[in-house]
Design a protein around this motif. Sequence first.
Motif, PDB file in Angstrom:
ATOM      1  N   SER A 284     -16.973 -19.635  11.831  1.00  0.00           N
ATOM      2  CA  SER A 284     -16.917 -19.377  13.285  1.00  0.00           C
ATOM      3  C   SER A 284     -16.504 -17.924  13.551  1.00  0.00           C
ATOM      4  O   SER A 284     -16.822 -17.363  14.587  1.00  0.00           O
ATOM      5  N   GLY A 285     -15.761 -17.347  12.624  1.00  0.00           N
ATOM      6  CA  GLY A 285     -15.315 -15.963  12.785  1.00  0.00           C
ATOM      7  C   GLY A 285     -14.285 -15.783  13.900  1.00  0.00           C
ATOM      8  O   GLY A 285     -13.944 -14.667  14.266  1.00  0.00           O
ATOM      9  N   LYS A 286     -13.753 -16.905  14.414  1.00  0.00           N
ATOM     10  CA  LYS A 286     -12.830 -16.797  15.557  1.00  0.00           C
ATOM     11  C   LYS A 286     -11.370 -16.688  15.144  1.00  0.00           C
ATOM     12  O   LYS A 286     -10.537 -16.233  15.917  1.00  0.00           O
ATOM     13  N   THR A 287     -11.083 -17.177  13.947  1.00  0.00           N
ATOM     14  CA  THR A 287      -9.690 -17.191  13.478  1.00  0.00           C
ATOM     15  C   THR A 287      -9.614 -16.484  12.132  1.00  0.00           C
ATOM     16  O   THR A 287     -10.390 -16.809  11.224  1.00  0.00           O
ATOM     17  N   ALA A 288      -8.681 -15.569  12.010  1.00  0.00           N
ATOM     18  CA  ALA A 288      -8.477 -14.903  10.714  1.00  0.00           C
ATOM     19  C   ALA A 288      -7.677 -15.850   9.830  1.00  0.00           C
ATOM     20  O   ALA A 288      -6.599 -16.316  10.217  1.00  0.00           O
ATOM     21  N   ILE A 289      -8.226 -16.171   8.648  1.00  0.00           N
ATOM     22  CA  ILE A 289      -7.542 -17.117   7.747  1.00  0.00           C
ATOM     23  C   ILE A 289      -6.780 -16.321   6.701  1.00  0.00           C
ATOM     24  O   ILE A 289      -7.369 -15.504   5.978  1.00  0.00           O
ATOM     25  N   TYR A 290      -5.493 -16.580   6.614  1.00  0.00           N
ATOM     26  CA  TYR A 290      -4.683 -15.837   5.630  1.00  0.00           C
ATOM     27  C   TYR A 290      -4.179 -16.776   4.533  1.00  0.00           C
ATOM     28  O   TYR A 290      -3.624 -17.843   4.813  1.00  0.00           O
ATOM     29  N   VAL A 291      -4.407 -16.361   3.293  1.00  0.00           N
ATOM     30  CA  VAL A 291      -3.891 -17.134   2.148  1.00  0.00           C
ATOM     31  C   VAL A 291      -2.668 -16.388   1.616  1.00  0.00           C
ATOM     32  O   VAL A 291      -2.789 -15.278   1.100  1.00  0.00           O
ATOM     33  N   PRO A 292      -1.486 -16.967   1.770  1.00  0.00           N
ATOM     34  CA  PRO A 292      -0.281 -16.242   1.337  1.00  0.00           C
ATOM     35  C   PRO A 292      -0.214 -16.065  -0.175  1.00  0.00           C
ATOM     36  O   PRO A 292      -0.770 -16.885  -0.926  1.00  0.00           O
ATOM     37  N   THR A 293       0.434 -15.010  -0.609  1.00  0.00           N
ATOM     38  CA  THR A 293       0.648 -14.809  -2.048  1.00  0.00           C
ATOM     39  C   THR A 293       1.703 -15.817  -2.511  1.00  0.00           C
ATOM     40  O   THR A 293       2.366 -16.454  -1.692  1.00  0.00           O
ATOM     41  N   ARG A 294       1.865 -15.914  -3.817  1.00  0.00           N
ATOM     42  CA  ARG A 294       2.880 -16.813  -4.382  1.00  0.00           C
ATOM     43  C   ARG A 294       4.260 -16.508  -3.825  1.00  0.00           C
ATOM     44  O   ARG A 294       5.018 -17.404  -3.460  1.00  0.00           O
ATOM     45  N   GLU A 295       4.556 -15.213  -3.746  1.00  0.00           N
ATOM     46  CA  GLU A 295       5.881 -14.792  -3.256  1.00  0.00           C
ATOM     47  C   GLU A 295       6.050 -15.151  -1.779  1.00  0.00           C
ATOM     48  O   GLU A 295       7.108 -15.607  -1.358  1.00  0.00           O
ATOM     49  N   GLU A 296       4.977 -14.939  -1.027  1.00  0.00           N
ATOM     50  CA  GLU A 296       5.067 -15.261   0.408  1.00  0.00           C
ATOM     51  C   GLU A 296       5.258 -16.767   0.616  1.00  0.00           C
ATOM     52  O   GLU A 296       6.037 -17.193   1.460  1.00  0.00           O
ATOM     53  N   LYS A 297       4.553 -17.552  -0.178  1.00  0.00           N
ATOM     54  CA  LYS A 297       4.694 -19.007  -0.064  1.00  0.00           C
ATOM     55  C   LYS A 297       6.123 -19.428  -0.440  1.00  0.00           C
ATOM     56  O   LYS A 297       6.716 -20.304   0.188  1.00  0.00           O
ATOM     57  N   MET A 298       6.651 -18.778  -1.450  1.00  0.00           N
ATOM     58  CA  MET A 298       8.015 -19.084  -1.894  1.00  0.00           C
ATOM     59  C   MET A 298       9.020 -18.786  -0.778  1.00  0.00           C
ATOM     60  O   MET A 298       9.989 -19.526  -0.587  1.00  0.00           O
ATOM     61  N   ALA A 299       8.758 -17.710  -0.021  1.00  0.00           N
ATOM     62  CA  ALA A 299       9.663 -17.365   1.090  1.00  0.00           C
ATOM     63  C   ALA A 299       9.663 -18.486   2.144  1.00  0.00           C
ATOM     64  O   ALA A 299      10.715 -18.839   2.685  1.00  0.00           O
ATOM     65  N   PHE A 300       8.487 -19.066   2.390  1.00  0.00           N
ATOM     66  CA  PHE A 300       8.426 -20.195   3.340  1.00  0.00           C
ATOM     67  C   PHE A 300       9.187 -21.402   2.784  1.00  0.00           C
ATOM     68  O   PHE A 300       9.941 -22.058   3.483  1.00  0.00           O
ATOM     69  N   LYS A 301       8.985 -21.651   1.493  1.00  0.00           N
ATOM     70  CA  LYS A 301       9.672 -22.804   0.873  1.00  0.00           C
ATOM     71  C   LYS A 301      11.188 -22.640   0.989  1.00  0.00           C
ATOM     72  O   LYS A 301      11.895 -23.562   1.368  1.00  0.00           O
ATOM     73  N   LYS A 302      11.662 -21.461   0.650  1.00  0.00           N
ATOM     74  CA  LYS A 302      13.120 -21.208   0.670  1.00  0.00           C
ATOM     75  C   LYS A 302      13.675 -21.367   2.088  1.00  0.00           C
ATOM     76  O   LYS A 302      14.756 -21.912   2.275  1.00  0.00           O
ATOM     77  N   ALA A 303      12.916 -20.873   3.058  1.00  0.00           N
ATOM     78  CA  ALA A 303      13.396 -20.942   4.455  1.00  0.00           C
ATOM     79  C   ALA A 303      13.481 -22.391   4.935  1.00  0.00           C
ATOM     80  O   ALA A 303      14.353 -22.748   5.720  1.00  0.00           O
ATOM     81  N   MET A 304      12.579 -23.231   4.452  1.00  0.00           N
ATOM     82  CA  MET A 304      12.529 -24.613   4.954  1.00  0.00           C
ATOM     83  C   MET A 304      13.321 -25.604   4.100  1.00  0.00           C
ATOM     84  O   MET A 304      13.574 -26.723   4.536  1.00  0.00           O
TER      85      MET A 304
END
Length: 334
Positions: A284-304
């Motif tokens: 659709s090109g309407k939404t930019a899809i971002y795939v987080p890096t391992r480190e970025e995903k880890m930051a989400f895990k730690k926060a939650m």
Amino acid sequence: MNVRTLFVGLAAATFSALAPAQAPVVIKFSHVVAADTPKGKASEFFARKAAELTKGRAKVEVYANSALYKDKEEMEALQLGAVHMLAPSLSKFGPLGVKEFEVFDFPYIFDDYTDLHKVTQGPIGAALLARLEPKGIKGLAFWDNGFKSMSANTPIRTPADLKGKKMRIQSSKVLEEQFRSLGALPQVMAFSEVYQALQTGVVDGTDNPHSNLFTQKMHEVQKHMTITDHNYLGYAVIVNKKFWEGLPPELRAQLEMAMKEATVYANKIAKEENDAALEGVRKSGKTAIYVPTREEKMAFKKAMLPVHTRMADRVGKDLLQSIYKETGFDPAKL
Ligand code: LMR
């Protein structure tokens, strides 16, 4: 055979041919998502199988997209017997008083479908379904959807990007705590209202598996999406207990068989449907899809992660530990 017997026999045959066939048992199945989703397709599959296996003695009428009831109303309607069958998300059982189901909302508790099935297809899942019975509800099966992504009109790369954002959530205290742990402002809202709330800015963002995001066209009103996989979203297929137990045993057994087959189908298509929906969003090109890096995903895990400790009492420490044991999840090892 004398003439009289022949006459009586013929009359009986004629009568039974003219007599109206017995009316089928109608089972109203209501849900809130589009027909073209894992749950939508599985409910239609169940309806077809039920007709086939009962030879038309049961007729399942599927009402998609909140056409009959919205989230909260459908639970009440089921208990009243106004609708017979639902498949609400596991995050929607808290208001019914069955808080244990919110254990499925614990962030990152399941790595993948294999982990999840150890719970939903084993004794823990069966024990959870049994907890519905005192509410007049019988749990028949768990159906998969998938893992959630977060969306908003601004990029989401770090937990800090969610600070102060109004995020639509389902009616789960665990999900509420999860978004608070990110500094966001969670707002409970019925699924049918999300698109408009995103469009008008009543909320800034939301989270859902891709099949829900795409089929509700949320991607048209969300500029950014990040594949965070922070929660699993799936369903319990439930029926009004009195209605179900009042069915003739043979018919009920045939319906149980239809449900078994529908469950295999649901869990087979869930990932494919979500992958196809992600592709649809991309195209659709309407939404930019971002795939987080391992480190970025880890930051989400730690926060939650603190949500696990803070909400353990809500779902029961023993239940939480039994799931950790089953899946091998170890909060200390993140
Ligand atoms: C939601 O409200 O986001 C979901 O529970 C909808 C659904 O049933 O998948």
